[in-house]
Design an enzyme around this catalytic site. Structure first.
Site, short mmCIF file in Angstrom:
data_model
loop_
_atom_site.label_atom_id
_atom_site.label_comp_id
_atom_site.label_asym_id
_atom_site.label_seq_id
_atom_site.Cartn_x
_atom_site.Cartn_y
_atom_site.Cartn_z
N ASP A 75 5.52 -4.66 9.77
CA ASP A 75 6.63 -4.17 10.60
C ASP A 75 6.73 -4.96 11.90
O ASP A 75 7.84 -5.27 12.37
CB ASP A 75 6.44 -2.68 10.92
CG ASP A 75 6.66 -1.80 9.70
OD1 ASP A 75 6.97 -2.35 8.62
OD2 ASP A 75 6.51 -0.57 9.82
N ASP A 127 1.23 -1.52 12.38
CA ASP A 127 1.65 -2.02 11.07
C ASP A 127 2.02 -3.49 11.22
O ASP A 127 3.04 -3.83 11.83
CB ASP A 127 2.84 -1.20 10.56
CG ASP A 127 3.17 -1.56 9.11
OD1 ASP A 127 3.36 -2.76 8.82
OD2 ASP A 127 3.22 -0.65 8.26
N THR A 162 -0.69 7.63 -1.11
CA THR A 162 -2.01 7.55 -1.76
C THR A 162 -2.92 6.51 -1.11
O THR A 162 -4.13 6.53 -1.34
CB THR A 162 -1.86 7.18 -3.24
OG1 THR A 162 -1.30 5.85 -3.30
CG2 THR A 162 -0.93 8.13 -3.97
N ARG A 213 0.86 -1.18 0.00
CA ARG A 213 0.00 0.00 0.00
C ARG A 213 0.89 1.23 0.00
O ARG A 213 1.71 1.41 0.91
CB ARG A 213 -0.85 -0.05 1.28
CG ARG A 213 -1.96 0.93 1.31
CD ARG A 213 -2.86 0.63 2.47
NE ARG A 213 -2.30 1.07 3.74
CZ ARG A 213 -3.03 1.52 4.73
NH1 ARG A 213 -4.34 1.55 4.63
NH2 ARG A 213 -2.47 1.92 5.85
#
Ligand code: PRP
Ligand code: URA
Length: 208
Positions: free
Chosen positions: A202, A199, A107, A103
Site C-alpha cells: 500500500d 503495509d 486467514t 496474504r
C-alpha cells in the site's frame, strides 16, 4: 539461524525514514530502491570472479571480472516489485521472474495467483525479494513454487522480518539464506510486523 542482518549505517538510516508514517509514496519508493541496491551489494559479495587480460593506456594487466554466473531476481508481487530496480542497477543483465502471492487478510494464509520464471531457473542463482517477512507464509509458498520448477540456489532478501517469519523460513527452507535490514519485535494480532512500517504494498503503490 540462516538470517543475516545487514546493518550498514546507510541502510539503517534509510530504513528509519521508510518506517516513518510521514514518509509519502514517492520518497518511500525511492528509499526502498536505494536500500535494495545497498543490500544487493552485500548479497553478491561471493559472486565468482575470473581473470582476464585488460589493456590499460599504459600496459596490459591481469584483472578480475565476474565469471558470468546467471542470476535472476524474483519479486513476490506486489510489494517485491519495489525492490527490483535497485538490484537491476547493479546487475543489469539479470533476468526477472515474477511470483504472485498475496496474504488473505482474514486467514493470513498465502494465496498463489501468478508464476512466470526464466526457463533455465534450475541453473540460475535466484534472489527472491519482498520487503516484509511477517508470518513467513508468502515467502515459504513462493520458494516452494520455485523449487517445484527446479530452482536450487535461492536467497531471500527482505527489508524487515518478524522473528516468527524467520523461524518459519528456517523450518521449511533451511537451505535458503535470508538477508534482512532488521528483525523487529513481534507480529501483532492482525499479523503486522511491530514496529514495522505498515503495509509495504500500500505504501509503495499508494493504494489501500
Ligand atoms: C505482504 C508482503 C509479503 C507478505 C508478508 O504482501 O509484501 O508478501 O505480506 O506476510 P506473510 O509473511 O505473513 O506472508 P501482501 O500479501 O499484503 O500483498 P501485496 O504485496 O500485494 O500488498
Ligand atoms: N505485510 C506487510 O506489508 N506488512 C506487515 O507488517 C506484514 C505483512
Amino acid at each position: 539461524m540462516q538470517v543475516k542482518i545487514i546493518d550498514h549505517p546507510l541502510i539503517q538510516h534509510k530504513l528509519s525514514l521508510v518506517r516513518d508514517v510521514k514518509t509519502g509514496t514517492k520518497e518511500f519508493r525511492e528509499l526502498l530502491e536505494e536500500i535494495s541496491t545497498l543490500m544487493a551489494f552485500e548479497l553478491t559479495r561471493n559472486l565468482p570472479l575470473e581473470e582476464t587480460q585488460v589493456e590499460t593506456p599504459l600496459t596490459t594487466c591481469t584483472c578480475k571480472m565476474l565469471s558470468g554466473k546467471k542470476i535472476a531476481i524474483v519479486p513476490i508481487l506486489r510489494a517485491g516489485l519495489g525492490m527490483v530496480n535497485g538490484i537491476v542497477k547493479l546487475i543489469p543483465a539479470a533476468k526477472v521472474g515474477h511470483i504472485g502471492v498475496y496474504r488473505d487478510h482474514e486467514t493470513l494464509k498465502p494465496v498463489e495467483y501468478f508464476c512466470k520464471l526464466p526457463t533455465d531457473v534450475a541453473e540460475r542463482e535466484l534472489i527472491v525479494v519482498d520487503p516484509m517477512l511477517a508470518t513467513g507464509g508468502s515467502a515459504v509458498a513462493a520458494i516452494e513454487m520455485l523449487k517445484a520448477k527446479g530452482a536450487k540456489q535461492i536467497k531471500l532478501m527482505c527489508l524487515v522480518a518478524a522473528p516468527e517469519g524467520v523461524a518459519v523460513m528456517n523450518a521449511h527452507h533451511p537451505d535458503v539464506e535470508v538477508y534482512v535490514a532488521a528483525v523487529d519485535s513481534h507480529l501483532n494480532e492482525r499479523g503486522y510486523i511491530v514496529p514495522g512500517l505498515g503495509d509495504a504494498g500500500d505504501r509503495i503503490f499508494g493504494t489501500k
